[in-house]
Design a protein around this motif. Structure first.
Motif, PDB file in Angstrom:
ATOM      1  N   ILE A 209       0.841  -1.192   0.000  1.00  0.00           N
ATOM      2  CA  ILE A 209       0.000   0.000   0.000  1.00  0.00           C
ATOM      3  C   ILE A 209       0.884   1.253   0.000  1.00  0.00           C
ATOM      4  CG2 ILE A 209      -0.222   0.169   2.528  1.00  0.00           C
ATOM      5  CD1 ILE A 209      -3.192   0.955   2.032  1.00  0.00           C
ATOM      6  N   ASN A 210       2.110   1.143   0.505  1.00  0.00           N
ATOM      7  CA  ASN A 210       3.013   2.292   0.544  1.00  0.00           C
ATOM      8  C   ASN A 210       3.507   2.673  -0.846  1.00  0.00           C
ATOM      9  OD1 ASN A 210       3.557   0.507   3.190  1.00  0.00           O
ATOM     10  ND2 ASN A 210       3.592   2.676   3.683  1.00  0.00           N
ATOM     11  N   THR A 234     -14.041  -3.954  -7.457  1.00  0.00           N
ATOM     12  CA  THR A 234     -14.148  -4.846  -6.294  1.00  0.00           C
ATOM     13  C   THR A 234     -14.699  -6.209  -6.713  1.00  0.00           C
ATOM     14  OG1 THR A 234     -16.315  -3.961  -5.708  1.00  0.00           O
ATOM     15  CG2 THR A 234     -14.421  -2.964  -4.627  1.00  0.00           C
ATOM     16  N   ASN A 235     -15.598  -6.224  -7.713  1.00  0.00           N
ATOM     17  CA  ASN A 235     -16.116  -7.515  -8.178  1.00  0.00           C
ATOM     18  C   ASN A 235     -15.036  -8.343  -8.844  1.00  0.00           C
ATOM     19  OD1 ASN A 235     -18.721  -7.011  -7.345  1.00  0.00           O
ATOM     20  ND2 ASN A 235     -19.343  -6.101  -9.279  1.00  0.00           N
ATOM     21  N   GLU A 236     -14.199  -7.687  -9.642  1.00  0.00           N
ATOM     22  CA  GLU A 236     -13.206  -8.408 -10.437  1.00  0.00           C
ATOM     23  C   GLU A 236     -11.984  -8.796  -9.591  1.00  0.00           C
ATOM     24  OE1 GLU A 236     -14.162  -9.155 -13.328  1.00  0.00           O
ATOM     25  OE2 GLU A 236     -12.394  -9.826 -14.428  1.00  0.00           O
ATOM     26  N   PHE A 237     -11.526  -7.867  -8.756  1.00  0.00           N
ATOM     27  CA  PHE A 237     -10.253  -8.094  -8.053  1.00  0.00           C
ATOM     28  C   PHE A 237     -10.407  -8.310  -6.553  1.00  0.00           C
ATOM     29  CE2 PHE A 237      -9.375  -5.050 -11.584  1.00  0.00           C
ATOM     30  CZ  PHE A 237      -8.813  -5.973 -12.432  1.00  0.00           C
ATOM     31  N   GLY A 238     -11.574  -7.976  -6.009  1.00  0.00           N
ATOM     32  CA  GLY A 238     -11.718  -7.998  -4.556  1.00  0.00           C
ATOM     33  C   GLY A 238     -12.115  -9.346  -3.994  1.00  0.00           C
ATOM     34  N   TYR A 239     -12.094 -10.401  -4.840  1.00  0.00           N
ATOM     35  CA  TYR A 239     -12.571 -11.701  -4.363  1.00  0.00           C
ATOM     36  C   TYR A 239     -11.790 -12.154  -3.133  1.00  0.00           C
ATOM     37  CZ  TYR A 239     -14.389 -16.372  -4.282  1.00  0.00           C
ATOM     38  OH  TYR A 239     -15.021 -17.523  -3.878  1.00  0.00           O
ATOM     39  N   VAL A 299      -4.480  -3.784  -7.494  1.00  0.00           N
ATOM     40  CA  VAL A 299      -5.552  -2.795  -7.283  1.00  0.00           C
ATOM     41  C   VAL A 299      -6.123  -2.910  -5.864  1.00  0.00           C
ATOM     42  CG1 VAL A 299      -7.962  -2.349  -7.921  1.00  0.00           C
ATOM     43  CG2 VAL A 299      -6.215  -2.346  -9.665  1.00  0.00           C
ATOM     44  N   ARG A 300      -6.005  -4.105  -5.298  1.00  0.00           N
ATOM     45  CA  ARG A 300      -6.480  -4.313  -3.919  1.00  0.00           C
ATOM     46  C   ARG A 300      -5.771  -3.397  -2.938  1.00  0.00           C
ATOM     47  NH1 ARG A 300      -8.688  -9.815  -3.322  1.00  0.00           N
ATOM     48  NH2 ARG A 300      -8.404  -9.432  -1.113  1.00  0.00           N
TER      49      ARG A 300
ATOM     50  N   GLY B 118      -6.251   0.315 -11.542  1.00  0.00           N
ATOM     51  CA  GLY B 118      -7.714   0.192 -11.544  1.00  0.00           C
ATOM     52  C   GLY B 118      -8.361   1.256 -12.406  1.00  0.00           C
ATOM     53  N   ALA B 119      -7.693   1.615 -13.505  1.00  0.00           N
ATOM     54  CA  ALA B 119      -8.170   2.734 -14.311  1.00  0.00           C
ATOM     55  C   ALA B 119      -9.168   2.319 -15.378  1.00  0.00           C
ATOM     56  CB  ALA B 119      -6.989   3.427 -14.969  1.00  0.00           C
ATOM     57  N   ARG B 120      -9.366   1.003 -15.540  1.00  0.00           N
ATOM     58  CA  ARG B 120     -10.265   0.551 -16.601  1.00  0.00           C
ATOM     59  C   ARG B 120     -11.450  -0.173 -15.992  1.00  0.00           C
ATOM     60  NH1 ARG B 120      -8.059  -0.818 -21.870  1.00  0.00           N
ATOM     61  NH2 ARG B 120      -6.417   0.688 -22.305  1.00  0.00           N
ATOM     62  N   GLU B 121     -12.640   0.192 -16.460  1.00  0.00           N
ATOM     63  CA  GLU B 121     -13.846  -0.462 -15.951  1.00  0.00           C
ATOM     64  C   GLU B 121     -14.723  -0.882 -17.114  1.00  0.00           C
ATOM     65  OE1 GLU B 121     -15.760   1.468 -12.720  1.00  0.00           O
ATOM     66  OE2 GLU B 121     -13.879   2.045 -11.765  1.00  0.00           O
ATOM     67  N   LEU B 122     -15.275  -2.090 -16.981  1.00  0.00           N
ATOM     68  CA  LEU B 122     -16.140  -2.605 -18.031  1.00  0.00           C
ATOM     69  C   LEU B 122     -17.514  -1.946 -17.918  1.00  0.00           C
ATOM     70  CD1 LEU B 122     -15.971  -4.979 -20.217  1.00  0.00           C
ATOM     71  CD2 LEU B 122     -17.507  -6.163 -18.667  1.00  0.00           C
ATOM     72  N   ASP B 123     -18.022  -1.473 -19.038  1.00  0.00           N
ATOM     73  CA  ASP B 123     -19.358  -0.882 -19.058  1.00  0.00           C
ATOM     74  C   ASP B 123     -20.382  -2.013 -18.929  1.00  0.00           C
ATOM     75  OD1 ASP B 123     -20.747   1.860 -20.679  1.00  0.00           O
ATOM     76  OD2 ASP B 123     -21.902   0.086 -20.131  1.00  0.00           O
ATOM     77  N   PRO B 124     -21.211  -1.990 -17.853  1.00  0.00           N
ATOM     78  CA  PRO B 124     -22.099  -3.121 -17.621  1.00  0.00           C
ATOM     79  C   PRO B 124     -23.161  -3.288 -18.716  1.00  0.00           C
ATOM     80  CG  PRO B 124     -22.574  -1.347 -16.074  1.00  0.00           C
ATOM     81  CD  PRO B 124     -21.338  -0.949 -16.817  1.00  0.00           C
TER      82      PRO B 124
END
Lengths: 308, 230
Positions: A209-210, A234-239, A299-300, B118-124
């Protein structure tokens, strides 16, 4: 990482398919007596193509915009996913030529040998490209290692060898000693590779995190993530799976994929071999699930994890 | 040209104004729409190109609250472009802006996996990948007055914590700010060479304190002072 079921099915099924195809061709071309049988070659070959095709079709299910999937062949020079797609399609004409030519003449001819060798190379290339999609991501330290392609190749060949000895045994009534020994050897190799991987990912390393926030001289804590509901990230990487659940699944994976198949493989009964092959495939599904669930994307760190 | 943003972590108050202005502009911009799922329900979810998180750095009493907006860093070695199998993701030669061609994207998510920020997000709804365009459809628009040819987030920021400019020009506002305030890249160890930089909070001005006289006479004096004051 969120374990997408379509990707788990795809990598396990196509891995087994390419492994089966490669070992079948190797044994056939090297003149193994039991594999000079047309029925064995065609049955095992069709089974491998069915597994590969089923896997590839399943893999398209995780695309959010599949109408553009045909464009995936266009970036062969840079993208491992593109390379995988190209090699996966290239396997078909050569594999079909090999199978048709084996069906047409029992004797090994030049066409069979040539098509066979190319199919063998392209199968392994496809499997390697699949693994490199994961291994090339610097954002996930649990994947960004040469152990990833090793895992995919060895486990693909392992499940392929279990299927090959099963098919050969079921068609000819009794399993060939050499194929049985090969399967046993590959199960031991697969288990060792997996154990090395499990030890390796246990070592803390990588971004924190640093380094993620740029504050490297003091403790950093997340106060607010900025959203009240889940996001794509969070859905993709936060599992997150509980530590005890992961431990139980690791044990189940090792028993299902390696220990039980090894014991069953030592028996001479072909039915037991069939059970061993099916159990190993189920175990490899757990293995693939863990491969995703235990992978922690950087990203977490922005969402409050202290390390990956 | 190497266009990018500088975010001043000293003055950012975490109001989410940049993210809202971004969503407003880009939902009808070149990569729009930026769809939402269940926008008025219990769990709204949708594509945002900029997200703001708040951190506490160090322990009390030396702790500091830092608001950190995060959007595409327009990396010089953009892995999201390398991994893209369809050629939808690309980095512009002329100004370094990383974009997604919405007509080519197949929604495989691999670029979002390759991005550490985390700069890319899928459009739902659209099923394609969305990301910061650096308001490419604003900054070159000659119909706009010159001072408005900036990304929406920069124009809207109430504390002027966001700067936009060319990092290749050593005298641009962004280059000067990075030089003078030691602007930092995030996660430099991954080697993506992000263009955007973050200015660390300034050191707080030292508050004047007074020595307390703890001798017997000093204690007596301060006691006398307090009594008289009453």
């Amino acid at each position: 990482m969120h374990p997408a079921f379509s990707v788990l099915i795809f990598t396990v099924a196509s891995g087994a398919g390419y492994g089966l195809l490669a070992l079948l061709i190797m044994g056939h071309l090297m003149g193994m007596t039991q594999l000079q049988d047309n029925t064995v070659v065609l049955t095992a070959g069709s089974l491998s193509l069915a597994l590969i095709t089923g896997g590839l079709l399943t893999s398209t299910l995780h695309l959010a915009n599949p109408k553009n999937a045909w464009r995936a062949f266009s970036r062969f020079k840079t993208s491992w996913l593109s390379r995988e797609a190209v090699f996966a399609i290239l396997v078909y004409p050569f594999a079909l030529t090999y199978l048709l030519s084996s069906w047409a003449s029992e004797e090994l001819n030049l066409l069979t040998q040539l098509a066979g060798i190319l199919t063998l190379i392209l199968s392994m290339m496809t499997l390697f490209c699949t693994s490199m999609i994961y291994a090339s991501l610097k954002t996930i330290r649990q994947w960004n290692t040469s152990l990833t392609p090793l895992n995919y190749l060895v486990l693909g060949l392992m499940s392929g060898s279990l299927l090959l000895v099963t098919v050969q045994g079921l068609v000819q009534g009794s399993a060939a000693q050499s194929l049985q020994s090969l399967a046993l050897l590959l199960v031991v190799l697969g288990a060792s590779v997996k154990l090395i991987y499990l030890f390796w990912i246990g070592k803390p390393a990588g971004s924190t995190i640093n380094t993620a926030t740029g504050f490297t001289q003091a403790k950093v804590r997340l106060l607010d993530a900025g959203h009240t509901a889940d996001t794509f990230l969070t859905n993709e990487f936060g599992y997150e799976a509980g530590a005890d659940k992961l431990l139980r699944l690791r044990a189940a994976m090792l028993v299902l994929a390696f220990v039980v198949p090894f014991i069953l493989m030592t028996l001479t009964s072909t039915v037991m071999m069939l059970i061993a092959a099916l159990l190993a495939l189920a175990g490899l599904l757990v293995e693939r699930w863990l491969f995703f669930a235990e992978a922690r994307h950087v990203v977490r760190l922005f969402h409050g994890d202290q390390a990956t | 040209m190497k266009l990018g943003l500088v975010v001043d972590l000293d003055t950012c108050v975490g109001c989410h104004g940049c993210a809202t202005a971004c969503k407003q502009w880009n939902t009808s911009g070149t990569i729009g729409p930026l769809s939402d799922e269940n926008p008025y329900g219990r769990d709204p979810n949708g594509a945002w190109l900029n997200r703001i998180r708040t951190y506490e750095v160090d322990d009390s009493p030396n702790s500091k609250t830092v608001n950190m907006p995060l959007s595409c860093m327009h990396c010089e070695d953009a892995a999201c472009v390398t991994v893209c199998p369809t050629g939808a993701s690309y980095k512009r030669e002329e100004d370094g802006i990383v974009l997604v061609d919405q007509d080519k994207c197949m929604g495989c998510n691999l670029c979002s996996w390759a991005c550490p920020y985390g700069a890319r997000e899928l459009d739902p709804d659209q099923g394609t990948m969305k990301k910061c365009t650096l308001c490419v459809d604003r900054i070159y628009d000659e119909k706009l007055p010159e001072q408005e040819r900036k990304p929406a987030c920069v124009l809207t920021c109430p504390t002027k914590s966001r700067l936009f400019g060319d990092f290749d020009d050593p005298d641009s506002e962004v280059s000067v700010a990075v030089r003078e305030r030691s602007g930092k890249a995030l996660m430099p160890e991954l080697g993506y060479n992000p263009t955007n930089k973050y200015l660390p909070p300034r050191n707080k001005a030292v508050v004047q304190t007074y020595e307390v006289d703890k001798s017997v006479i000093g204690t007596l004096k301060s006691w006398a002072n307090r009594v008289i004051a009453r």
